[in-house]
Scaffold this active site. Sequence first.
Site, mmCIF file in Angstrom:
data_model
loop_
_atom_site.group_PDB
_atom_site.id
_atom_site.type_symbol
_atom_site.label_atom_id
_atom_site.label_comp_id
_atom_site.label_asym_id
_atom_site.label_seq_id
_atom_site.Cartn_x
_atom_site.Cartn_y
_atom_site.Cartn_z
ATOM 1 C CG HIS A 100 -1.976 -1.031 1.217
ATOM 2 N ND1 HIS A 100 -3.007 -1.027 0.298
ATOM 3 C CD2 HIS A 100 -2.180 -2.109 2.018
ATOM 4 C CE1 HIS A 100 -3.810 -2.051 0.540
ATOM 5 N NE2 HIS A 100 -3.321 -2.729 1.565
ATOM 6 C CG HIS A 110 -2.753 -9.762 -3.782
ATOM 7 N ND1 HIS A 110 -3.186 -10.626 -4.781
ATOM 8 C CD2 HIS A 110 -2.658 -10.503 -2.664
ATOM 9 C CE1 HIS A 110 -3.358 -11.827 -4.261
ATOM 10 N NE2 HIS A 110 -3.040 -11.784 -2.985
ATOM 11 C CG HIS A 179 -20.689 -6.208 -3.098
ATOM 12 N ND1 HIS A 179 -19.570 -6.998 -3.120
ATOM 13 C CD2 HIS A 179 -20.324 -5.070 -2.442
ATOM 14 C CE1 HIS A 179 -18.577 -6.376 -2.500
ATOM 15 N NE2 HIS A 179 -19.007 -5.209 -2.084
ATOM 16 N N GLY A 263 -6.164 -20.098 11.368
ATOM 17 C CA GLY A 263 -4.923 -19.392 11.105
ATOM 18 C C GLY A 263 -4.749 -18.176 12.000
ATOM 19 N NE ARG A 264 0.890 -14.571 14.760
ATOM 20 C CZ ARG A 264 1.360 -13.365 14.446
ATOM 21 N NH1 ARG A 264 1.295 -12.931 13.198
ATOM 22 N NH2 ARG A 264 1.897 -12.608 15.384
#
Length: 308
Positions: A100, A110, A179, A263-264
């Site tokens: 970012h 990403h 959406h 998961g974490r």
Amino acid sequence: MDTSVVDAQAVRTFLTNFHDTLCSQLESLDGNAQFTDDVWQRAEGGGGNTRTLTGGQLFEKAGVAFSHITGTQLPPSASANRPELAGRSYEAMGVSLVMHPHNPHVPTTHANVRFFHAEKAGEEPVWWFGGGFDLTPYYGYDEDCVHWHQTAYDACAPFGDELHPKFKQWCDDYFYLKHRDEARGIGGLFFDDFNGEGFDHAFGLMRSVAEHFYKAYAPIASRRRDTPYTDEQKNFQCYRRGRYVEFNLVFDRGTLFGLQSGGRTESILMSLPPTVHWEYRYEPEPGSPEAALYSDYLPAKDWLANKP
């Protein structure tokens, strides 16, 4: 297919080396900040290293995470469409990242590469590779879009002419907010459940996608990082970051897999931007660069169609 040649250790070695190399490259690209290690262990098996960078010259927030987890039962997100995986032990490993930037003229990006391997006594192992990279600009530049997609093409080309158009389309379809009826960005590559022509071929493709990411992103970030911007443009960046949040929390398979597999949470949600705005019924000014993002860049197109 001869699955006896699967070499999970070779994949892990590549991924940990890639994690180290990419973090060094991104630190050099930023020019100021360094990544901080957060090494973690998972009670059910496995662990990882989530590296984050904040307050850099280029990056407002960046995260590059390696994980290698194991378990005895798959979460619903992984087995819903693959009933043959029921009752198998598994390992999943990969490197994922999100960048970012401060400057709204530098796109968010990403990428991830991953490997999945499941076994059950008396049955053939199941394995596949996945990954890709995608670009989320706030202000569109044709030059950047062509470079991004050309590098994605170059990553796939040695492994079969059919792969780039297939993986580009998959990316366009996947990173789409149903959406909102709009794309998250300009796409790139996305693939999953990939066995290719065997382990060596599939592993080679995954390595190539990983190694082409920096070649795709660094020239764009370097070209745009010093572009002057206004408060209004920064606000638009924060508004569009909201789309990123919506996609990751509603649709992203990796997020769902991570949360459902215990998961974490900090590592799973490291992809979220540091600041974000939502506005009710926002409409860009007609004829503005903000309006051009919606009309000229987010709709899927063949950015390489006019190249000689």
